[in-house]
Motif scaffolding. Structure first.
Motif, mmCIF file in Angstrom:
data_model
loop_
_atom_site.group_PDB
_atom_site.id
_atom_site.type_symbol
_atom_site.label_atom_id
_atom_site.label_comp_id
_atom_site.label_asym_id
_atom_site.label_seq_id
_atom_site.Cartn_x
_atom_site.Cartn_y
_atom_site.Cartn_z
ATOM 1 N N UNK A 43 0.827 -1.205 0.000
ATOM 2 C CA UNK A 43 0.000 0.000 0.000
ATOM 3 C C UNK A 43 0.864 1.259 0.000
ATOM 4 N N UNK A 44 1.940 1.231 0.782
ATOM 5 C CA UNK A 44 2.862 2.376 0.806
ATOM 6 C C UNK A 44 3.449 2.609 -0.583
ATOM 7 N N UNK A 45 3.891 1.522 -1.219
ATOM 8 C CA UNK A 45 4.476 1.628 -2.556
ATOM 9 C C UNK A 45 3.434 2.101 -3.568
ATOM 10 N N UNK A 46 2.213 1.581 -3.467
ATOM 11 C CA UNK A 46 1.151 1.967 -4.395
ATOM 12 C C UNK A 46 0.816 3.455 -4.274
ATOM 13 N N UNK A 47 0.824 3.963 -3.050
ATOM 14 C CA UNK A 47 0.532 5.380 -2.836
ATOM 15 C C UNK A 47 1.584 6.250 -3.527
ATOM 16 N N UNK A 48 2.844 5.905 -3.355
ATOM 17 C CA UNK A 48 3.928 6.663 -3.995
ATOM 18 C C UNK A 48 3.794 6.573 -5.519
ATOM 19 N N UNK A 49 3.412 5.393 -6.000
ATOM 20 C CA UNK A 49 3.216 5.189 -7.438
ATOM 21 C C UNK A 49 2.130 6.124 -7.964
ATOM 22 N N UNK A 50 0.980 6.136 -7.299
ATOM 23 C CA UNK A 50 -0.145 6.959 -7.749
ATOM 24 C C UNK A 50 0.200 8.442 -7.662
ATOM 25 N N UNK A 51 0.972 8.826 -6.648
ATOM 26 C CA UNK A 51 1.358 10.225 -6.477
ATOM 27 C C UNK A 51 2.275 10.702 -7.604
ATOM 28 N N UNK A 52 3.120 9.805 -8.129
ATOM 29 C CA UNK A 52 4.197 10.238 -9.006
ATOM 30 C C UNK A 52 4.159 9.757 -10.448
ATOM 31 N N UNK A 53 3.485 8.675 -10.743
ATOM 32 C CA UNK A 53 3.530 8.111 -12.091
ATOM 33 C C UNK A 53 2.459 8.709 -12.990
ATOM 34 N N UNK A 54 2.848 9.119 -14.197
ATOM 35 C CA UNK A 54 1.868 9.673 -15.134
ATOM 36 C C UNK A 54 0.915 8.598 -15.658
ATOM 37 N N UNK A 55 1.325 7.333 -15.580
ATOM 38 C CA UNK A 55 0.481 6.234 -16.072
ATOM 39 C C UNK A 55 -0.452 5.683 -14.988
ATOM 40 N N UNK A 56 -0.383 6.220 -13.793
ATOM 41 C CA UNK A 56 -1.160 5.695 -12.663
ATOM 42 C C UNK A 56 -2.660 5.690 -12.934
ATOM 43 N N UNK A 57 -3.139 6.644 -13.692
ATOM 44 C CA UNK A 57 -4.567 6.738 -13.985
ATOM 45 C C UNK A 57 -5.117 5.489 -14.651
ATOM 46 N N UNK A 58 -4.269 4.772 -15.374
ATOM 47 C CA UNK A 58 -4.707 3.552 -16.067
ATOM 48 C C UNK A 58 -5.074 2.442 -15.094
ATOM 49 N N UNK A 59 -4.607 2.543 -13.866
ATOM 50 C CA UNK A 59 -4.830 1.485 -12.872
ATOM 51 C C UNK A 59 -5.995 1.804 -11.936
ATOM 52 N N UNK A 60 -6.646 2.938 -12.124
ATOM 53 C CA UNK A 60 -7.658 3.418 -11.181
ATOM 54 C C UNK A 60 -8.703 2.376 -10.800
ATOM 55 N N UNK A 61 -9.431 1.862 -11.785
ATOM 56 C CA UNK A 61 -10.534 0.943 -11.494
ATOM 57 C C UNK A 61 -10.119 -0.284 -10.727
ATOM 58 N N UNK A 62 -9.067 -0.960 -11.209
ATOM 59 C CA UNK A 62 -8.655 -2.207 -10.561
ATOM 60 C C UNK A 62 -8.050 -1.982 -9.184
ATOM 61 N N UNK A 63 -7.300 -0.901 -9.016
ATOM 62 C CA UNK A 63 -6.676 -0.648 -7.714
ATOM 63 C C UNK A 63 -7.718 -0.214 -6.678
ATOM 64 N N UNK A 64 -8.604 0.693 -7.054
ATOM 65 C CA UNK A 64 -9.626 1.153 -6.107
ATOM 66 C C UNK A 64 -10.568 -0.004 -5.759
ATOM 67 N N UNK A 65 -10.885 -0.827 -6.739
ATOM 68 C CA UNK A 65 -11.705 -2.013 -6.480
ATOM 69 C C UNK A 65 -11.002 -2.923 -5.472
ATOM 70 N N UNK A 66 -9.677 -3.100 -5.641
ATOM 71 C CA UNK A 66 -8.882 -3.908 -4.708
ATOM 72 C C UNK A 66 -8.845 -3.305 -3.316
ATOM 73 N N UNK A 67 -8.740 -1.975 -3.262
ATOM 74 C CA UNK A 67 -8.736 -1.282 -1.967
ATOM 75 C C UNK A 67 -10.069 -1.523 -1.257
ATOM 76 N N UNK A 68 -11.161 -1.360 -1.993
ATOM 77 C CA UNK A 68 -12.488 -1.533 -1.390
ATOM 78 C C UNK A 68 -12.670 -2.961 -0.874
ATOM 79 N N UNK A 69 -12.306 -3.944 -1.689
ATOM 80 C CA UNK A 69 -12.585 -5.330 -1.300
ATOM 81 C C UNK A 69 -11.558 -5.934 -0.347
ATOM 82 N N UNK A 70 -10.288 -5.532 -0.436
ATOM 83 C CA UNK A 70 -9.248 -6.202 0.349
ATOM 84 C C UNK A 70 -8.580 -5.334 1.419
ATOM 85 N N UNK A 71 -8.797 -4.031 1.377
ATOM 86 C CA UNK A 71 -8.130 -3.155 2.346
ATOM 87 C C UNK A 71 -9.114 -2.613 3.381
#
Length: 151
Positions: free
Chosen positions: A69-97
């Motif tokens: 989660x720490x690594x993912x947060x830094x990724x989303x904060x800094x990577x220009x491609x992070x937007x492509x992962x929105x649906x799957x990551x947020x879905x994972x956060x909702x169901x598993x976090x």
């Protein structure tokens, strides 16, 4: 014990997908260090982790998941491609976090959702959070409502 040293030689992305939790923990820690070193948000280095970010947040081991989660947060904060992962990551956060007993995991999950909103992916985040309201687990529902409120 011979098996222990095998994964040490693997590249970061393979460590992140390894079946041994120690290997995944090491992979997430290395990925976090890599993410913190990359200064250019358009660096091709970000794309290497595009398919792995969901695994970071949905890891089955709670300790390893926290580092992911720490690594993912830094990724989303800094990577220009992070937007492509929105649906799957947020879905994972909702169901598993959001159902985790650890408050730190939940906080990081909320931070990740808010960071996606900050990078202009608010509609996708809202859609996943609203889906979470239909969950049977009250912890997930409360965390979704809290995240929507903070957004």
């Amino acid at each position: 014990m011979g098996d222990d040293s095998e994964w040490l030689k693997l590249p970061v992305d393979q460590k992140c997908e390894h079946k041994l939790w120690k290997a995944r923990l090491s992979g997430y820690e290395e990925a976090l260090k890599i993410f913190q070193k990359i200064k250019d948000e358009k660096s091709p280095e970000w794309s290497k982790f595009l398919g792995l970010i969901k695994k970071f947040v949905t890891d089955s081991n709670a300790v390893v998941q926290l580092k992911g989660l720490e690594a993912a947060l830094v990724y989303v904060e800094n990577a220009h491609v992070a937007g492509k992962t929105t649906g799957e990551v947020v879905s994972g956060v909702v169901s598993k976090v959001f159902n985790q007993p650890k408050a730190k995991a939940k906080e990081l999950g909320i931070e990740i959702c808010l960071m996606y909103i900050e990078i202009e992916k608010g509609e996708a985040v809202q859609e996943e959070l609203l889906k979470g309201l239909d969950n049977k687990n009250p912890k997930i529902i409360v965390a979704c409502i809290e995240t929507l409120r903070k957004a």
